[in-house]
Design an enzyme around this catalytic site. Structure first.
Site, short mmCIF file in Angstrom:
data_model
loop_
_atom_site.label_atom_id
_atom_site.label_comp_id
_atom_site.label_asym_id
_atom_site.label_seq_id
_atom_site.Cartn_x
_atom_site.Cartn_y
_atom_site.Cartn_z
N ALA A 106 0.94 -1.62 -0.21
CA ALA A 106 -0.11 -0.45 -0.06
C ALA A 106 1.10 0.95 -0.31
CB ALA A 106 -1.18 0.08 1.02
N CYS A 107 0.39 2.52 0.70
CA CYS A 107 1.16 3.18 0.79
C CYS A 107 2.14 3.61 1.39
CB CYS A 107 1.04 4.36 1.61
SG CYS A 107 -0.92 4.88 0.51
N SER A 108 3.14 2.32 1.96
CA SER A 108 4.53 2.26 2.51
C SER A 108 5.50 1.26 1.58
CB SER A 108 4.23 1.73 3.58
OG SER A 108 3.59 2.09 4.79
N SER A 109 5.15 0.97 0.09
CA SER A 109 5.76 0.14 -0.35
C SER A 109 6.73 0.55 -0.68
CB SER A 109 4.52 0.43 -1.99
OG SER A 109 3.80 -0.39 -2.14
N GLY A 152 2.61 5.20 -2.31
CA GLY A 152 4.10 5.22 -1.98
C GLY A 152 4.83 6.46 -2.42
#
Length: 372
Positions: free
Chosen positions: A154-157, A332
């Site tokens: 997700a957004c931490s990719s 990300g």
């Protein structure tokens, strides 16, 4: 072994959408929906939709503008989905194309030839296909060697992939790893939902992670990385190959991004703040040791509170720069865009933090120091 970020690259799409344009399209849809279902709304069988506004968007998120790959389809009230034609298998895929553009910029800034790259990691919030891996397609398009694979956190990719790249290098499996993060988020944005229609923009970034002994001058030493996940349904997207179909994608809100924004805010801010402070303690760092925080660009209010808890005071734009107002939430890519655009003033020895957080929940922190 010291591992560094040698360079970053950024691809910015050609089109833009302002809040005013987005609101005009959304409100036209709301007006039509409420008129078509007036009888059911009056009978209590359906709930009337509320209009959006520029003021609501800016107060809720801090977003004023976003870059997108395709504009017309998003603003068309009859469609409200980007018009992105499918490409033949022989053509470079869209996510690979934007990844290559960002990667070439990173390689050029590092003075690196693609053949010097030993591995490619493609890590992003939504992958265009299950296989073959987009990373292998990017590897082939660049003419890089070694191996490649895809990730999704997700957004931490991007931050998760940077730790993966660092681990690969420290294990001796590669000397130079290219991380690409193609975030084409508007494809799964629900433009008919007042609470989420404004969130995302499109962008792609690339990060070249290498051994320090081969890096160019001015690289960024990675002082430490830390990852954390905690399961939550508060940010979710159920679209996948088991429920494929254009109509499902377009008309079922469950197959697009959904989130419980207030719950996310309440739970993620303390989770991320505590993780950063714990990581700082492990590295024997104090708030005064940090010149800048490059935080995930999801919500300006979240960033303000996280920065304040980490630094012990309200952060200035210089201490915690934002690109959210211009780029929107780019999943990300957000913290890397902030790092890419707001790091040129660092001198040797200056330290900073790259941090991301998002669905999962997931969070990643990377402390860096500018080299001579």
């Amino acid at each position: 072994m010291t591992v560094v970020i040698s360079a970053t690259g950024l691809y910015t799409p050609p089109y833009t959408i302002s809040n005013a344009e987005l609101v005009a399209s959304f409100n036209a849809y709301v007006e039509r929906f409420n008129a078509e279902h007036a009888a059911a709304i009056a009978a209590g069988e359906k709930q009337a939709l509320l209009p959006s506004s520029v003021e609501f968007i800016e107060k809720a998120s801090g977003i004023k503008h976003r870059f997108v790959l395709e504009k017309d389809g998003m603003l068309d009230v009859e469609r409200m989905v980007p018009i992105i034609p499918e490409r033949p298998n022989e053509a470079l895929s869209l996510q690979a194309e934007v990844s290559v553009a960002a990667a070439k910029q990173a390689l050029e800034r590092a003075g690196r030839d693609p053949m010097d790259v030993d591995a490619v990691i493609c890590s992003c919030s939504s992958l265009q296909r299950p296989y073959p891996a987009l990373a292998i397609e990017v590897q082939n398009a660049l003419g890089a060697g070694g191996f490649g694979y895809d990730m999704n956190v997700a957004c931490s990719s991007a931050t998760f992939a940077i730790q993966n790249a660092s681990d690969i290098i420290r294990a001796g499996h590669a000397r130079s790893v290219l991380v690409v993060n193609p975030e084409l988020c508007t494809g799964h944005l629900n433009l008919r939902d007042r609470d989420t229609h404004f969130i995302f923009g499109d962008a792609a970034v690339a990060i070249l992670v290498e051994r320090a002994d081969m890096a160019p001058p001015g690289a960024w030493a990675i002082l430490g990385t830390k990852l954390q996940t905690r399961f939550s349904n508060n940010i979710r997207n159920n679209f996948g190959f088991l429920n494929r179909g254009d109509e499902a994608h377009r008309d079922d809100p469950d197959k697009l991004i959904t989130q419980q924004g207030r719950k996310v805010f309440k739970e993620v801010v303390p989770m991320v703040s505590e993780m950063i402070l714990q990581h700082m303690a492990e590295l024997d760092l104090k708030p005064s040791d940090l010149k800048r925080l490059w935080l995930h660009q999801a919500n300006s209010n979240m960033n303000r509170l996280i920065a304040e808890r980490v630094l012990g005071h309200e952060a200035s734009q210089e201490e915690a720069p934002t690109v959210l107002d211009t780029y929107g939430n780019t999943a990300g890519a957000g913290s890397i865009i902030a790092f890419h655009l707001h790091s040129n003033d660092f001198k040797a020895g200056d330290r900073g933090l790259i941090c991301s957080f998002g669905a999962g929940y997931s969070a990643g922190s990377i402390f860096v120091q500018k080299s001579a």
